[in-house]
Design an enzyme around this catalytic site. Structure first.
Site, PDB file in Angstrom:
ATOM      1  N   TYR A  44     -49.389 -23.284 -30.963  1.00 38.30           N
ATOM      2  CA  TYR A  44     -48.925 -23.190 -29.724  1.00 38.30           C
ATOM      3  C   TYR A  44     -48.315 -21.697 -29.293  1.00 38.30           C
ATOM      4  CZ  TYR A  44     -46.272 -23.603 -25.350  1.00 38.30           C
ATOM      5  OH  TYR A  44     -45.948 -23.573 -24.070  1.00 38.30           O
ATOM      6  N   LEU A  91     -36.279 -17.617 -25.716  1.00 34.11           N
ATOM      7  CA  LEU A  91     -36.258 -16.430 -26.665  1.00 34.11           C
ATOM      8  C   LEU A  91     -37.850 -15.914 -26.865  1.00 34.11           C
ATOM      9  CD1 LEU A  91     -34.076 -17.947 -29.570  1.00 34.11           C
ATOM     10  CD2 LEU A  91     -33.044 -15.871 -28.133  1.00 34.11           C
ATOM     11  N   LYS A 123     -32.716 -20.308 -36.271  1.00 42.12           N
ATOM     12  CA  LYS A 123     -33.469 -20.860 -35.270  1.00 42.12           C
ATOM     13  C   LYS A 123     -33.845 -22.373 -35.507  1.00 42.12           C
ATOM     14  CE  LYS A 123     -36.607 -20.134 -31.505  1.00 42.12           C
ATOM     15  NZ  LYS A 123     -36.668 -21.818 -31.069  1.00 42.12           N
TER      16      LYS A 123
END
Ligand code: IVH
Length: 381
Positions: A44, A91, A123
């Site tokens: 993606y 982000l 993350k």
């Protein structure tokens, strides 16, 4: 006079941009609305950055409906919308050391400083939520949604044991929006899927989907049975207390208030400090109890953050440094033919399901017949 060379080039770029937008929109729906992504994040991200590149090269091709112009997401039917007092942003991503250098340089130039102080953290791969405490009591919990508007998931979120229903300490502010990620630990994920299998129910593709799917359930009794965890990493609205001076101090304050914060965090200096943190987490990644897809760097001093500000959907003062795409080996079971809406025919490989970067991959594009011949792709490979 228009250049005869650039004319077809811009047409090609426009066509590719339209293709990318359609594909990204499809993946957004699968991810945000159905909690069922069809491609790993890295894939993606690749599509997204290709579109960002095209739009940077040809600004005239930017359309208002381009996914680069908004934060994706939608409020699912059945949940009440919640308007975030302070928007929940996204982000910017970086994948290479050069991108980390560039990020550090941009910050340094904007602040007229040489060596900057950063707060580094993980993350997390889960579901972003905003928890509103009024006079220390959890009053509302909302999902991120499109960043401006999320979904009211208070009943479900209240079932998560690690989220305090009341903040500890008498110093609780009049109002605070605690922001963080709902995650499911790897071992809990395995157990949950075993349970799903035993009950003849659909297994979750990855821990993130299990977390998101569990919170976005119409029925808190179901959420209550899901082993969810939470880590705080940010703040929205705050009233009746002074904002801490640094991000690190904010997280320390959360611990005092009884809000879970991940222990894997550090304050470092300069780009060398950032890259050291990245390396040390990369080595520990597999042994960590939760799924992560990179680390996050934030300017530590909130005053510096405020000076840097935001662009479109993301702050300039932060960067998600993502791990590279993961590779995996599988077997080609069959070649299927996919006919698109426009009649375009694409050969698609059906693969033995394989886990890559937290997602189960069952299909891969083979692009076209020439490509299949060129690579001599055969069933059974
Ligand atoms: S901060 C102002 N910190 O990543 C910046 N986000 O791509 C707001 N995420 O929606 C986000 N770990 O779901 C931040 N340590 C972390 C994070 C984190 C995971 C997620 C979050 C957000 C998305 C942005």
């Amino acid at each position: 006079m228009a250049s005869p060379v650039s004319e077809p080039e811009i047409h090609l770029a426009a066509r590719r941009a339209a293709q990318l937008r359609a594909e990204i929109a499809r993946h957004d729906t699968a991810y945000y609305v159905f909690d069922a992504p069809e491609v790993p994040d890295a894939e993606y991200d690749k599509l997204y950055s290709e579109l960002v590149d095209i739009e940077a090269r040809y600004p005239a091709l930017v359309t208002p409906d381009s996914p680069t112009q908004r934060v994706s997401g939608a409020v699912a039917a059945g949940f009440q919308p919640v308007v975030h007092t302070v928007p929940m942003l996204s982000l910017n991503n970086g994948f290479t050391d050069q991108e980390v250098h560039a990020f550090d340089q941009r910050c340094a130039q904007a602040l007229h400083k040489t060596v900057l102080e950063y707060a580094c953290e993980l993350k997390f791969d889960g579901l972003a939520v905003s928890l509103r405490y009024v006079d220390g009591v959890l009053m509302q919990a909302a999902t991120r949604g499109d960043g401006a508007r999320g979904e009211d998931a208070t009943a479900n979120i209240r079932t998560i044991r690690s989220i305090p229903l009341r903040l500890q300490s008498k110093s609780a502010p009049r109002l605070i929006d605690v922001r963080g990620e709902v995650v499911i630990l790897k071992r809990d994920f395995e157990r949950l899927n075993q349970r799903q299998r035993a009950a003849g129910q659909r297994e979750f593709a990855n821990p993130r989907n299990a977390a998101a799917g569990s919170v976005r359930q119409l029925g808190s009794n179901i959420t209550a049975q899901r082993p969810l965890s939470f880590f705080a990493y940010g703040v929205g609205a705050l009233e009746g207390a002074d904002m801490p001076l640094t991000h690190h101090a904010l997280l320390d304050w959360y611990l005092e208030l009884g809000v879970p914060v991940c222990t894997q965090r550090a304050v470092v200096h300069g780009v060398a400090g950032l890259l050291d943190f990245f390396q040390s987490i990369k080595i520990q990644r597999d042994a960590l109890p939760y799924e992560i897809d990179g680390v996050v760097y934030k300017l530590n001093w909130l005053e510096d953050q405020a000076q840097l500000g935001f662009v479109a959907r993301a702050p300039r003062f932060a960067l998600a440094h993502k791990f590279p795409a993961q590779e995996a080996l599988s077997r080609l079971i069959a070649i299927e033919v996919n006919v698109g809406r426009t009649g375009a025919v694409t050969p698609v490989a059906r693969l033995e399901p394989v886990l890559v970067g937290g997602a189960t991959v069952t299909h891969a594009t083979l692009h076209n017949e020439d490509e299949i011949r060129r690579k001599d792709i055969r069933i059974g490979d």
